[in-house]
Design an enzyme around this catalytic site. Structure first.
Site, PDB file in Angstrom:
ATOM      1  N   VAL A 261       0.901  -1.158   0.000  1.00 38.25           N
ATOM      2  CA  VAL A 261       0.000   0.000   0.000  1.00 38.25           C
ATOM      3  C   VAL A 261       0.936   1.204   0.000  1.00 38.25           C
ATOM      4  CG1 VAL A 261      -1.830   1.234   1.221  1.00 38.25           C
ATOM      5  CG2 VAL A 261      -1.762  -1.275   1.272  1.00 38.25           C
ATOM      6  N   PRO A 262       1.161   1.827  -1.168  1.00 44.83           N
ATOM      7  CA  PRO A 262       2.333   2.689  -1.377  1.00 44.83           C
ATOM      8  C   PRO A 262       2.253   4.093  -0.764  1.00 44.83           C
ATOM      9  CG  PRO A 262       1.014   2.634  -3.359  1.00 44.83           C
ATOM     10  CD  PRO A 262       0.359   1.676  -2.399  1.00 44.83           C
ATOM     11  N   CYS A 263       2.309   4.145   0.569  1.00 42.38           N
ATOM     12  CA  CYS A 263       2.318   5.446   1.239  1.00 42.38           C
ATOM     13  C   CYS A 263       3.594   6.226   0.917  1.00 42.38           C
ATOM     14  CB  CYS A 263       2.158   5.271   2.742  1.00 42.38           C
ATOM     15  SG  CYS A 263       3.337   4.135   3.504  1.00 42.38           S
ATOM     16  N   HIS A 264       4.632   5.528   0.441  1.00 40.11           N
ATOM     17  CA  HIS A 264       5.874   6.210   0.091  1.00 40.11           C
ATOM     18  C   HIS A 264       5.704   7.112  -1.132  1.00 40.11           C
ATOM     19  CE1 HIS A 264       5.795   2.328  -2.061  1.00 40.11           C
ATOM     20  NE2 HIS A 264       6.359   3.000  -3.059  1.00 40.11           N
ATOM     21  N   ARG A 265       4.593   6.962  -1.868  1.00 39.58           N
ATOM     22  CA  ARG A 265       4.361   7.787  -3.059  1.00 39.58           C
ATOM     23  C   ARG A 265       3.594   9.068  -2.739  1.00 39.58           C
ATOM     24  NH1 ARG A 265       2.365   2.652  -6.399  1.00 39.58           N
ATOM     25  NH2 ARG A 265       4.322   1.492  -6.384  1.00 39.58           N
TER      26      ARG A 265
END
Length: 301
Positions: A261-265
């Site tokens: 779940v790409p919270c880094h984006r």
């Protein structure tokens, strides 16, 4: 159930796959890049800091990220971040229009997700059994946590930080039953970090355990394509709550399934790489690694 006071097992270096062993060198290189990217540091400078000759560093870094150190520096510059954000509005709009299928979804591991009932979250995980295990990954040790329904947690730890990572994650659902079961979590770890195993025919099942609002935020994160980024404000607007940027930020920070779940984006409105629960160096590492997979994104900057 595992006694949390017991010592956590260490993963012998000899058993780490090549990408995981490379990350130790890459992590030190990233520290230099983080501090000096505005000066566009030369390969020779980065190699000296890593204790390697330039050719060795080039090989290790390219093997790990799929791009050279120079390309990685370009990928994390402010100009690149701003270029990603210029497309952020259409990123979310388009992804909602086209749904979750198609080549653009490769980066999401063809995730299928479901949410646990709100009662499970309010009960702090009571009645849920969560199996866990530490596994090597391209970004340090990965703590993989899963229920019978699918992946429920993914955290990262550098050597010596395993206990802290486990306590952080178990503290989110303190009444759940935790069982160490690396045999159960190993296939998930393998699939998560091996792009060659990302398959639409066998989607990765993810279980979201949080408040209704947090789950809505996390579902929105799943729609951010590889090589793109968005902002807290854009997510808030997408959810119909344009003044809720701070609440969105808190929900992003509580995302229990990092990387997938790409919270880094999610970036600041100016493109600043602000905040990441598992460290900004790791956030830069993940973004650069994904830039290597995206390929053409680098060429468009």
């Amino acid at each position: 159930m595992r006694n949390m006071e017991e010592a956590l097992p260490a993963v012998p270096a000899a058993q780490l796959p090549e990408a995981a062993k490379d990350y130790d060198i890459v992590r030190r290189t990233l520290k230099v890049i983080t501090e000096t990217w505005r000066d566009q540091p030369a390969l020779e400078t980065l190699a000296a800091e890593a204790g390697l000759d330039p050719i060795q560093l080039q090989r290790v870094f390219s093997r790990w990220a799929g791009i050279t150190p120079k390309q990685f520096v370009q990928a994390i510059t402010l100009d690149h971040a701003r270029a990603l954000l210029r497309q952020s509005a259409t990123v979310l709009d388009t992804s909602y229009e086209v749904g979750l299928s198609g080549p653009a979804r490769l980066h999401d591991l063809f995730v299928t997700h479901e949410a646990m009932t709100p009662g499970v979250y309010r009960a702090r995980g009571e009645g849920v059994e969560i199996r866990y295990g530490f596994h090597p990954s391209p970004f340090g040790l990965a703590l993989v946590m899963a229920t019978e329904h699918g992946l429920a947690g993914l955290a990262f730890a550098d050597p010596g930080e395993e206990r802290a990572a486990l306590e952080d994650m178990t503290g989110r659902w303190p009444r759940a039953a935790y069982v160490e079961d690396t045999a159960f979590t190993a296939p998930m770890a393998q699939r998560i970090f091996a792009p060659s195993q990302w398959s639409a025919e066998q989607p990765l099942r993810v279980v979201l355990i949080g408040t209704d609002f947090e789950i809505r935020v996390w579902e929105t994160l799943l729609r951010i394509p590889l090589g793109r980024a968005t902002t807290y404000r854009d997510i808030a607007e997408r959810l119909g709550k344009p003044t809720a940027s701070r609440a969105v930020g808190r929900a992003v920070g509580r995302n229990p399934i990092s990387f997938v779940v790409p919270c880094h984006r999610v970036l600041g409105s100016t493109g600043k790489l602000c905040g990441y629960h598992w460290g900004l160096t790791r956030k830069r590492a993940i973004l650069g690694w994904e830039a290597g997979l995206a390929g053409p994104v680098l060429e468009s900057v």
